[in-house]
Design an enzyme around this catalytic site. Structure first.
Site, mmCIF file in Angstrom:
data_model
loop_
_atom_site.group_PDB
_atom_site.id
_atom_site.type_symbol
_atom_site.label_atom_id
_atom_site.label_comp_id
_atom_site.label_asym_id
_atom_site.label_seq_id
_atom_site.Cartn_x
_atom_site.Cartn_y
_atom_site.Cartn_z
ATOM 1 N N CYS A 1 -3.960 0.688 -2.661
ATOM 2 C CA CYS A 1 -3.938 -0.517 -1.835
ATOM 3 C C CYS A 1 -2.882 -1.499 -2.350
ATOM 4 O O CYS A 1 -2.506 -1.481 -3.531
ATOM 5 C CB CYS A 1 -5.300 -1.190 -1.854
ATOM 6 S SG CYS A 1 -6.614 -0.224 -1.100
ATOM 7 N N ASN B 1 0.837 -1.191 0.000
ATOM 8 C CA ASN B 1 0.000 0.000 0.000
ATOM 9 C C ASN B 1 0.875 1.246 0.000
ATOM 10 O O ASN B 1 1.972 1.259 0.554
ATOM 11 C CB ASN B 1 -1.018 -0.008 1.148
ATOM 12 C CG ASN B 1 -0.436 -0.092 2.536
ATOM 13 O OD1 ASN B 1 0.543 -0.780 2.781
ATOM 14 N ND2 ASN B 1 -1.065 0.591 3.474
ATOM 15 N N GLU C 1 -3.205 -4.696 -2.891
ATOM 16 C CA GLU C 1 -3.747 -5.579 -3.922
ATOM 17 C C GLU C 1 -3.763 -4.874 -5.278
ATOM 18 O O GLU C 1 -3.405 -5.468 -6.302
ATOM 19 C CB GLU C 1 -5.173 -6.016 -3.572
ATOM 20 C CG GLU C 1 -5.268 -6.769 -2.262
ATOM 21 C CD GLU C 1 -5.556 -5.872 -1.059
ATOM 22 O OE1 GLU C 1 -6.220 -6.355 -0.137
ATOM 23 O OE2 GLU C 1 -5.113 -4.714 -1.043
ATOM 24 N N CYS D 1 -10.347 -4.464 0.601
ATOM 25 C CA CYS D 1 -11.443 -3.508 0.705
ATOM 26 C C CYS D 1 -12.413 -3.726 -0.463
ATOM 27 O O CYS D 1 -12.150 -4.517 -1.372
ATOM 28 C CB CYS D 1 -10.906 -2.073 0.698
ATOM 29 S SG CYS D 1 -10.264 -1.531 -0.906
ATOM 30 N N GLU E 1 0.265 5.268 0.659
ATOM 31 C CA GLU E 1 -0.632 6.334 1.078
ATOM 32 C C GLU E 1 -0.107 7.688 0.620
ATOM 33 O O GLU E 1 1.096 7.852 0.413
ATOM 34 C CB GLU E 1 -0.773 6.334 2.611
ATOM 35 C CG GLU E 1 -1.386 5.067 3.136
ATOM 36 C CD GLU E 1 -1.464 5.022 4.649
ATOM 37 O OE1 GLU E 1 -2.099 4.092 5.147
ATOM 38 O OE2 GLU E 1 -0.883 5.895 5.320
ATOM 39 N N CYS F 1 -10.885 -3.073 -3.888
ATOM 40 C CA CYS F 1 -9.972 -4.143 -4.295
ATOM 41 C C CYS F 1 -10.714 -5.431 -4.635
ATOM 42 O O CYS F 1 -10.311 -6.166 -5.532
ATOM 43 C CB CYS F 1 -8.925 -4.393 -3.218
ATOM 44 S SG CYS F 1 -7.674 -3.099 -3.175
#
Length: 133
Positions: free
Chosen positions: A54, A44, A56, A87, A46, A90
């Site tokens: 993310c 991930n 994934e 999430c 940010e 994803c």
């Protein structure tokens, strides 16, 4: 599958260690296994406006960038003992490249398998490319 491959777990732990998570302090790593058998890792990332990438999505982007289009497996590792499942965004992204045989596996911070999902279990009645025809 009760015992994940140790080299896969090493990759998951290493890529999670490369995560850029200064805001949430919740590093996540992912490895996707493409139809070819090749592994693609992602972490991930940010950013200050909170719309990051993310793990994934990062791994799937690496797979697509390499010219592959089909997921065989998705592995996700978070920082703790709890489930760190994909999430909603994803789950839909995984669905785009998955089929009924794709497995999504979540491990704890030490690499112990916590949950093994089919695509249908992870995102029931999903909307996919075939719905657009």
């Amino acid at each position: 599958m009760n015992t994940p491959d140790p080299s896969l777990i090493e990759t998951l732990v290493a890529v999670r260690g490369n995560a850029y998570a200064p805001y949430s302090r919740h590093p996540v790593g992912a490895v996707v296994v493409a139809e070819s058998g090749r592994h693609y890792a992602g972490a991930n990332v940010e950013v200050a406006h909170y719309k990051g990438l993310c793990a994934e999505a990062s791994a799937i982007a690496a797979m697509v960038g390499a010219g592959e289009r089909r997921l065989r497996e998705v592995w996700v590792i978070g920082p703790g003992a709890h489930l760190c499942t994909p999430c909603g965004d994803c789950r839909q992204r995984i669905r785009e490249f998955a089929d009924e045989h794709t497995r999504i596996r979540v491990v704890d911070a030490e690499g112990r398998l916590l949950k093994d999902y089919t695509m249908e279990a992870l995102l029931p009645d999903a909307f996919g490319p075939e719905n657009l025809t």
